[in-house]
Design an enzyme around this catalytic site. Structure first.
Site, PDB file in Angstrom:
ATOM      1  N   LYS A 184       2.785  -0.563  -9.745  1.00  0.00           N
ATOM      2  CA  LYS A 184       1.435  -0.446 -10.290  1.00  0.00           C
ATOM      3  C   LYS A 184       1.411  -0.931 -11.748  1.00  0.00           C
ATOM      4  O   LYS A 184       2.472  -1.161 -12.356  1.00  0.00           O
ATOM      5  CB  LYS A 184       0.962   1.011 -10.127  1.00  0.00           C
ATOM      6  CG  LYS A 184       0.915   1.434  -8.631  1.00  0.00           C
ATOM      7  CD  LYS A 184       0.093   2.695  -8.371  1.00  0.00           C
ATOM      8  CE  LYS A 184       0.834   3.964  -8.671  1.00  0.00           C
ATOM      9  NZ  LYS A 184       0.113   5.177  -8.126  1.00  0.00           N
ATOM     10  N   TYR A 217      -7.628   2.539  -1.671  1.00  0.00           N
ATOM     11  CA  TYR A 217      -7.706   3.998  -1.812  1.00  0.00           C
ATOM     12  C   TYR A 217      -8.931   4.597  -1.103  1.00  0.00           C
ATOM     13  O   TYR A 217      -9.294   5.745  -1.373  1.00  0.00           O
ATOM     14  CB  TYR A 217      -7.735   4.379  -3.294  1.00  0.00           C
ATOM     15  CG  TYR A 217      -6.374   4.334  -3.975  1.00  0.00           C
ATOM     16  CD1 TYR A 217      -5.255   4.937  -3.404  1.00  0.00           C
ATOM     17  CD2 TYR A 217      -6.221   3.710  -5.214  1.00  0.00           C
ATOM     18  CE1 TYR A 217      -4.013   4.911  -4.028  1.00  0.00           C
ATOM     19  CE2 TYR A 217      -4.980   3.679  -5.855  1.00  0.00           C
ATOM     20  CZ  TYR A 217      -3.886   4.278  -5.257  1.00  0.00           C
ATOM     21  OH  TYR A 217      -2.660   4.269  -5.879  1.00  0.00           O
ATOM     22  N   GLU A 233      -2.372  -0.913   5.286  1.00  0.00           N
ATOM     23  CA  GLU A 233      -2.177  -1.433   3.927  1.00  0.00           C
ATOM     24  C   GLU A 233      -1.530  -2.818   3.939  1.00  0.00           C
ATOM     25  O   GLU A 233      -1.911  -3.680   3.146  1.00  0.00           O
ATOM     26  CB  GLU A 233      -1.292  -0.474   3.123  1.00  0.00           C
ATOM     27  CG  GLU A 233      -1.970   0.847   2.820  1.00  0.00           C
ATOM     28  CD  GLU A 233      -1.055   1.838   2.134  1.00  0.00           C
ATOM     29  OE1 GLU A 233      -1.553   2.869   1.666  1.00  0.00           O
ATOM     30  OE2 GLU A 233       0.178   1.600   2.072  1.00  0.00           O
ATOM     31  N   ASN A 289       2.499   7.040 -11.972  1.00  0.00           N
ATOM     32  CA  ASN A 289       3.795   7.223 -11.326  1.00  0.00           C
ATOM     33  C   ASN A 289       4.433   5.916 -10.835  1.00  0.00           C
ATOM     34  O   ASN A 289       5.271   5.925  -9.951  1.00  0.00           O
ATOM     35  CB  ASN A 289       3.657   8.250 -10.194  1.00  0.00           C
ATOM     36  CG  ASN A 289       2.544   7.889  -9.234  1.00  0.00           C
ATOM     37  OD1 ASN A 289       1.997   6.783  -9.296  1.00  0.00           O
ATOM     38  ND2 ASN A 289       2.214   8.789  -8.329  1.00  0.00           N
ATOM     39  N   HIS A 297       3.245   2.669  -5.748  1.00  0.00           N
ATOM     40  CA  HIS A 297       2.596   3.163  -4.546  1.00  0.00           C
ATOM     41  C   HIS A 297       3.556   2.922  -3.394  1.00  0.00           C
ATOM     42  O   HIS A 297       4.168   1.850  -3.317  1.00  0.00           O
ATOM     43  CB  HIS A 297       1.297   2.401  -4.273  1.00  0.00           C
ATOM     44  CG  HIS A 297       0.782   2.647  -2.888  1.00  0.00           C
ATOM     45  ND1 HIS A 297       0.074   3.779  -2.566  1.00  0.00           N
ATOM     46  CD2 HIS A 297       0.948   1.960  -1.733  1.00  0.00           C
ATOM     47  CE1 HIS A 297      -0.191   3.763  -1.275  1.00  0.00           C
ATOM     48  NE2 HIS A 297       0.335   2.673  -0.746  1.00  0.00           N
TER      49      HIS A 297
HETATM   50  O1  CDP Z   1       0.882   7.752  -3.999  1.00  0.00           O
HETATM   51  P1  CDP Z   1       1.130   8.947  -3.073  1.00  0.00           P
HETATM   52  O2  CDP Z   1       1.017   8.603  -1.605  1.00  0.00           O
HETATM   53  O3  CDP Z   1       2.402   9.665  -3.410  1.00  0.00           O
HETATM   54  O4  CDP Z   1      -0.040  10.011  -3.413  1.00  0.00           O
HETATM   55  P2  CDP Z   1      -1.571  10.058  -2.898  1.00  0.00           P
HETATM   56  O5  CDP Z   1      -1.876  11.479  -2.590  1.00  0.00           O
HETATM   57  O6  CDP Z   1      -1.796   9.034  -1.832  1.00  0.00           O
HETATM   58  O7  CDP Z   1      -2.411   9.674  -4.203  1.00  0.00           O
HETATM   59  C1  CDP Z   1      -2.563   8.345  -4.626  1.00  0.00           C
HETATM   60  C2  CDP Z   1      -2.328   8.281  -6.130  1.00  0.00           C
HETATM   61  O8  CDP Z   1      -3.326   9.070  -6.800  1.00  0.00           O
HETATM   62  C3  CDP Z   1      -1.004   8.865  -6.617  1.00  0.00           C
HETATM   63  O9  CDP Z   1       0.096   7.980  -6.504  1.00  0.00           O
HETATM   64  C4  CDP Z   1      -1.322   9.182  -8.077  1.00  0.00           C
HETATM   65  O10 CDP Z   1      -1.241   8.020  -8.909  1.00  0.00           O
HETATM   66  C5  CDP Z   1      -2.773   9.620  -7.987  1.00  0.00           C
HETATM   67  N1  CDP Z   1      -2.926  11.092  -7.951  1.00  0.00           N
HETATM   68  C6  CDP Z   1      -3.309  11.766  -9.127  1.00  0.00           C
HETATM   69  O11 CDP Z   1      -3.478  11.130 -10.167  1.00  0.00           O
HETATM   70  N2  CDP Z   1      -3.472  13.129  -9.103  1.00  0.00           N
HETATM   71  C7  CDP Z   1      -3.263  13.840  -7.978  1.00  0.00           C
HETATM   72  N3  CDP Z   1      -3.421  15.170  -7.982  1.00  0.00           N
HETATM   73  C8  CDP Z   1      -2.870  13.185  -6.792  1.00  0.00           C
HETATM   74  C9  CDP Z   1      -2.706  11.806  -6.808  1.00  0.00           C
HETATM   75 MG    MG Z   2      -0.582   8.023  -0.447  1.00  0.00          MG
END
Ligand code: CDP
Ligand code: MG
Length: 149
Positions: free
Chosen positions: A10, A50, A136, A122, A125
């Site tokens: 990212k 997203y 995706e 983080n 993705h």
């Molecule tokens: O990326 P991942 O699948 O681990 O998490 P997700 O639940 O699909 O969420 C997508 C992205 O949203 C995350 O990688 C974070 O950058 C962000 N996120 C956040 O900022 N705060 C949260 N409580 C959960 C997700």
């Molecule tokens: Mg995810």
């Protein structure tokens, strides 16, 4: 079970000069790189990526984040890794979503942060499961851009 996972470095990873480091962590893992390209991400693409999270409180922020708005308009490195249990293996390399909870030797544990607005920056993705990975990969890659595997 043989499968593929979409991995994105990212814009924060790009902005911090960590793309090489992050790529290395995936390349030494037990998965095979079958696609890689640099993408300047439109808001439309970020919204499509997203879309399933559109009801979350952080949706608007993560769309801006992926589109590079928070990091000088940086692009993303989009990759596909294939192999047995590729999704699980790639998610282990990435670490937990929350960088504070991620293993200290994972990509997110090493380099991630939580912004003052509460967004998890983080670095990567990784598809959450096989179905999501298939959707995706279709969104980010043409079939002809991927090696046969
Ligand atoms: O990326 P991942 O699948 O681990 O998490 P997700 O639940 O699909 O969420 C997508 C992205 O949203 C995350 O990688 C974070 O950058 C962000 N996120 C956040 O900022 N705060 C949260 N409580 C959960 C997700
Ligand atoms: Mg995810």
């Amino acid at each position: 079970m043989r499968e593929s996972a979409l991995v994105l470095i990212k814009p924060d990873g790009m902005r911090k000069g960590l793309a090489g480091e992050v790529l290395s962590q995936f390349l030494v893992g037990d998965v095979h790189l079958v696609g890689l390209k640099l993408v300047a991400v439109s808001h439309k693409k970020a919204q499509a990526h997203y879309g399933h999270l559109r009801d979350k409180f952080f949706y608007k922020e993560i769309v801006s984040y992926l589109a590079g708005d928070l990091h000088d308009g940086q692009p993303v490195v989009a990759m596909v890794f294939a192999g047995d249990h590729a999704v699980k293996k790639c998610r282990a390399i990435a670490g937990a979503t929350n960088p504070e909870e991620a293993h200290p030797k994972s990509v997110r544990g090493k380099f991630g942060r939580i912004t003052t607005k509460g967004v998890y920056e983080n670095l990567v993705h990784v598809s959450s499961d096989r179905m999501e990975a298939e959707r995706e990969i279709r969104l980010w890659f043409k079939k002809t851009e991927l090696l046969k595997h």
